[in-house]
Design a protein around this motif. Sequence first.
Motif, PDB file in Angstrom:
ATOM      1  N   GLY A  91       0.800  -1.218   0.000  1.00 26.88           N
ATOM      2  CA  GLY A  91       0.000   0.000   0.000  1.00 26.88           C
ATOM      3  C   GLY A  91       0.833   1.270   0.000  1.00 26.88           C
ATOM      4  O   GLY A  91       1.943   1.311   0.536  1.00 26.88           O
ATOM      5  N   CYS A  92       0.301   2.325  -0.598  1.00 28.07           N
ATOM      6  CA  CYS A  92       0.931   3.654  -0.583  1.00 28.07           C
ATOM      7  C   CYS A  92      -0.092   4.667  -1.088  1.00 28.07           C
ATOM      8  O   CYS A  92      -1.139   4.303  -1.629  1.00 28.07           O
ATOM      9  CB  CYS A  92       2.197   3.694  -1.442  1.00 28.07           C
ATOM     10  N   PHE A  93       0.215   5.943  -0.919  1.00 21.86           N
ATOM     11  CA  PHE A  93      -0.634   7.017  -1.425  1.00 21.86           C
ATOM     12  C   PHE A  93       0.005   7.629  -2.669  1.00 21.86           C
ATOM     13  O   PHE A  93       1.236   7.746  -2.767  1.00 21.86           O
ATOM     14  CB  PHE A  93      -0.837   8.101  -0.368  1.00 21.86           C
ATOM     15  N   LYS A 103      -3.453   2.161 -11.837  1.00 22.14           N
ATOM     16  CA  LYS A 103      -4.315   1.005 -12.135  1.00 22.14           C
ATOM     17  C   LYS A 103      -4.952   0.441 -10.870  1.00 22.14           C
ATOM     18  O   LYS A 103      -6.115   0.048 -10.890  1.00 22.14           O
ATOM     19  CB  LYS A 103      -3.484  -0.072 -12.828  1.00 22.14           C
ATOM     20  N   HIS A 104      -4.200   0.381  -9.780  1.00 18.33           N
ATOM     21  CA  HIS A 104      -4.684  -0.243  -8.550  1.00 18.33           C
ATOM     22  C   HIS A 104      -5.061   0.799  -7.497  1.00 18.33           C
ATOM     23  O   HIS A 104      -4.810   0.614  -6.313  1.00 18.33           O
ATOM     24  CB  HIS A 104      -3.634  -1.200  -7.998  1.00 18.33           C
ATOM     25  N   ASP A 123      -2.849  -0.047  -3.966  1.00 22.92           N
ATOM     26  CA  ASP A 123      -2.468  -1.303  -3.313  1.00 22.92           C
ATOM     27  C   ASP A 123      -2.517  -2.421  -4.350  1.00 22.92           C
ATOM     28  O   ASP A 123      -3.566  -2.986  -4.623  1.00 22.92           O
ATOM     29  CB  ASP A 123      -3.412  -1.596  -2.145  1.00 22.92           C
ATOM     30  N   THR A 124      -1.353  -2.755  -4.903  1.00 22.04           N
ATOM     31  CA  THR A 124      -1.284  -3.731  -5.984  1.00 22.04           C
ATOM     32  C   THR A 124      -1.748  -5.108  -5.538  1.00 22.04           C
ATOM     33  O   THR A 124      -2.501  -5.784  -6.241  1.00 22.04           O
ATOM     34  CB  THR A 124       0.153  -3.816  -6.522  1.00 22.04           C
TER      35      THR A 124
END
Length: 407
Positions: A91-93, A103-104, A123-124
């Motif tokens: 996860g990240c912003f 895309k995610h 969050d891929t």
Amino acid sequence: MPEGPELHLGSLYVNKMCAGVVFTGPVRKSEVSKSPDVPFTCEAYRITAISRGKEVKLTLTPMKSDEPKQRSKAGQADQAMDVVFRFGMSGCFRFTTEDELPKHAHLRFYSKETPCRVLSFVDTRRFGSWQPNGTWQPDRGPCIMFEYESFRKNVVTHLSDRTFDRPICEALLNQKYFNGIGNYLRAEILYRLNIPPFVVARSVLEGLESEDLFDNEKPVKAEVRDTKDSDRVKKVKKEMGDLLRLCHTVPLEVVNLGGKGYDPQKNDYSAFKAWLQCYYVDGMKSLRDHNGRTMWFKGDPGPMATKDLKSPKVKKRAMKTEDHDYTDKKKGARGGRAHERRRWSNRESKTAKKEEVSSLKETEESEKVKTPQQKKRTAARGRKTSCAEPAAGPEKRSGRVTRQSSK
């Protein structure tokens, strides 16, 4: 792989990019995400962020309006809402234009401007989560970086807890006491102190005070007790630093690297990789702990490293992304190929049992359908077969020849 420093850098990123930006409309969630909807809609609001260990809290604050029509508009939020995020493995912003939406991007906040910009939680692998109207998770301890005194006291006063019966490398992942520590941080901390990862956690932490009374450079003499069996106690005296202090200072070193190591837009890991001394570094050893996490270390692993914990094959890549966040309520299951083999063998055995049961049912059903005459014939065949001699072939042929000759 985000740990305490990365989540703090994520909160700094949100505050920097969203400073002075007005957001509007509903908070939108992607169709594939299983996390809850965020029931927040506002004509104009701002976003701020704060981190605590392995959690980030976004606060959505409505802007006051002097126009009565806008204040009374139906469905518009008039109170601030906190949304608590946990990053999981990836996860990240991100803050991009609407045309460059990642895309995610599973949760999106839209700005009130033209062209529109979007703050997204990306969050891929979809192991991250968020909770609207959320609070800090109650079973997580104080933050290792920004609540140092409370964190230290929480550990020292609970050394009787059974968590500290485990190896020190596994205790360091328990977020009830080490909120923010993850796989790479535990490797770097234990390496700097030259502490074997598989020694009893309590033996390493005993003797430390609830207040940090020493300077960073001053070593602390401690006696480490390695207890593998109840009847055998091995005493090892060694010079070591203060483990709890390094749990505080080492993560802050990563924070001081800034966005160079974990900028979500540049993905430049060069500064972070240069900072690493143990984790995924050539020449270091690795073993799986009892939760299936890979532990990197140098030298002797310690007496609690059981023989069946095989070293995983090291692949040549930048770094390993594992989710190693757990608390007392969220215990990691054993991983590795052995676990996968057991899982598949169980599936195969269950499938075989189902097929056996189904075949028996089919046989019973076919017996029920038979008429009384068919059942009698089947029983007669069975009696003839049971009375037949197993090796009667040659004797029968000879018997036929004898009878013909006698005729």
